[in-house]
Enzyme design. Structure first.
Site, PDB file in Angstrom:
ATOM      1  N   ASP A  35      45.786  42.026  34.317  1.00 50.53           N
ATOM      2  CA  ASP A  35      44.454  41.667  34.802  1.00 50.53           C
ATOM      3  C   ASP A  35      44.461  40.180  35.157  1.00 50.53           C
ATOM      4  OD1 ASP A  35      41.446  43.246  34.114  1.00 50.53           O
ATOM      5  OD2 ASP A  35      41.459  41.173  34.862  1.00 50.53           O
ATOM      6  N   ASP A  48      47.727  39.129  39.387  1.00 54.71           N
ATOM      7  CA  ASP A  48      46.904  39.524  40.526  1.00 54.71           C
ATOM      8  C   ASP A  48      47.566  40.764  41.132  1.00 54.71           C
ATOM      9  OD1 ASP A  48      45.745  39.891  43.008  1.00 54.71           O
ATOM     10  OD2 ASP A  48      45.703  37.765  43.519  1.00 54.71           O
ATOM     11  N   TYR A 140      34.483  49.124  50.409  1.00 48.75           N
ATOM     12  CA  TYR A 140      34.813  49.677  49.092  1.00 48.75           C
ATOM     13  C   TYR A 140      35.059  51.192  49.204  1.00 48.75           C
ATOM     14  CZ  TYR A 140      34.265  50.820  44.088  1.00 48.75           C
ATOM     15  OH  TYR A 140      34.457  51.291  42.810  1.00 48.75           O
TER      16      TYR A 140
END
Lengths: 231, 255
Positions: A35, A48, A140
């Site tokens: 994370d 990342d 998204y």
């Protein structure tokens, strides 16, 4: 039965990833969390997910420390609600890089280990928005839909290798991703859901744990715990 | 297997004398349910299963409305109202479409689709009284993507999927969740029937079927039973009107 098995979870610092990590730990798994923020997992690595080399290095480090990679859960993600004409090239690219690219990077990193073992399980967290679309975050929804297509294709590619690849497509879930003023927390919206409530992150984690333990005949399947938002 | 607790949830599994129903009943008992096993006629295997898992056996033909009513009444009287219904019974016959006689067609619709409708009508008052319930309908991949020479069976299973989705919408606000399972090739005694129809050995049928499955094998009944048990359990509360497809990847046509 699961004692000592090893899970890699992206996005494990919060929300669905964090809940999955806690559930799997309770079930005896050793968990590595990847994370941008620190994870409360056995092994926590600041990574990342858009950085393919960094993801591969973190997965290799997990294998070096724990000796296996049995499960990958890709839960890294973020949301951004803006109308389509305001989605800049940069925000489009970033959304696809994190949601789709991050999933691809993590799968590419674990597959060599799973193929060597001759076994493995991958669960990509997608979204019901990838199944049925959405307003105000088409980048998204697009990226999540692409994750579903990717999962179905990868599942077929890995089917002969003893590796199960599936997706969980949650509906609106009670996590920090849904900020306090989110339209998905609006009582008027919740009243439209057959279940009349948000999905609980523990319910997502339960499905992930089920797929990891007993989902042995699922191949490219999309399970959608969504409170009835998409049937 | 230890005896289930007196206050354990009650699960009714139809078509439980053999194959998938047998495996589902066994798994639900293992998970702590008091299990009622049903099949169309009383038989030693059904009774032996009930004895082995600490449950009860009640024979009934789901195509007969009176027998369905009597089945649920008997369960109510003997152990209480039904918390989990697993509608797993099925009639299956194959024929090219134009050779399918209407009686066979209607028999499959009657047993598979209308039988499930009757069962749900009979168990719902009990679920409503407790404000909770799980309905798990065993459909089939044939109901999702179709199956050659099985139009009646596929229509009945496709009907069950539409029933699942509509009922899920209707009942979810009351805390009763409905979902379906759509398996493809499963290692059940039906394979022996298929082998007889094709005039080959059961091993040959297993291997022909496995060749159509990307995972390279057919499902064990226990794998599908695990899916049913998950849908009956605490983790599945936000799955509403979903069709879970443990099919080894057979959605894409391979032959």
């Amino acid at each position: 039965m699961t004692a000592g098995r090893v899970a890699v979870i992206t996005g494990a610092a919060s929300g669905i990833g964090d809940t999955c990590a806690r559930r799997l730990s309770e079930n005896g798994w050793r968990v590595a969390g990847l994370d941008l923020n620190p994870c409360k997992t056995d092994l926590s690595m600041t990574v990342d997910v858009t950085d393919r080399d960094a993801v591969a290095a973190a997965v290799d480090e997990t294998h070096a420390q724990f000796g296996a990679i049995d499960l990958l859960v890709t839960a890294a993600g973020y949301d951004e609600r803006i109308p389509v004409e305001e989605i800049t090239r940069a925000s489009w690219d970033r959304m696809l890089s994190v949601l789709l690219g991050g999933t691809v990077n993590a799968c590419a990193a674990v597959l060599p280990h799973m193929r060597r073992q001759g076994s493995g399980c991958i669960v990509a967290i997608s979204s019901e928005l990838g199944l049925a679309g959405s307003e105000d975050n088409v980048h998204y929804a697009t990226a999540k839909g692409a994750v579903i297509g990717f999962v179905k294709a990868l599942a077929l590619e890995c089917a002969g290798d003893g590796i199960n690849v599936n997706s969980v497509a949650p509906g609106p879930t009670d996590t920090p991703l849904l900020e306090p003023g989110s339209p998905w927390r609006d009582p008027a919206y919740l009243a439209t859901l057959p279940l009349r409530r948000l999905v609980r992150p523990e319910e997502i984690a339960a499905i992930v744990a089920f797929l990891a333990d007993e989902g042995t005949f699922f191949c490219g399947e999309v399970l959608s715990p969504n409170a009835g938002a998409v049937i | 297997m230890p005896a289930p607790l007196d206050d354990a949830p009650v699960a009714l599994v139809t078509g439980a004398a053999q194959g998938l129903g047998h495996a589902i009943a066994t798994r639900l008992a293992h998970d702590g349910h008091r299990v009622v096993v049903n099949d169309i006629v009383a038989s030693d295997p059904l009774t032996e299963l009930a004895d082995r898992i600490g449950g009860i056996a009640v024979a009934a033909d789901v195509a007969d409305p009176d027998q369905v009513t009597a089945l649920v009444s008997e369960v109510d009287e003997r152990i209480g109202c039904i918390d989990v219904l697993v509608a797993n019974h099925a009639a299956m016959a194959m024929a090219p479409f134009l050779d399918m006689d209407p009686a066979t067609w209607w028999h499959m619709i009657e047993v598979n689709l209308s039988g499930t409708f009757r069962l749900i009508q009979a168990v719902l008052p009990g679920m409503r009284a407790t404000g909770t319930g799980r309905i798990v309908i065993v459909a089939s991949e044939a109901g999702v993507v179709g199956m050659r020479n099985a139009t009646a069976y596929s229509a009945s299973k496709g009907g069950l999927i539409a029933l699942t989705k509509s009922l899920a919408r209707e009942l979810a606000p009351e805390g009763i969740v409905t979902n379906a399972i759509a398996p493809s090739f499963v290692d059940t005694p039906q394979l022996q029937v298929d082998a007889g129809d094709a005039g080959v050995s059961i091993e040959e049928i297993r291997s022909r079927s496995a060749a159509l499955v990307p995972l390279g094998r057919i499902a064990r009944t226990e794998e599908i039973a695990a899916v049913a048990a998950f849908l009956a359990g605490p983790g599945a509360g936000s799955l509403v009107g979903q069709v879970l497809q443990p099919n080894g990847g057979t959605t894409r046509t391979r032959a």
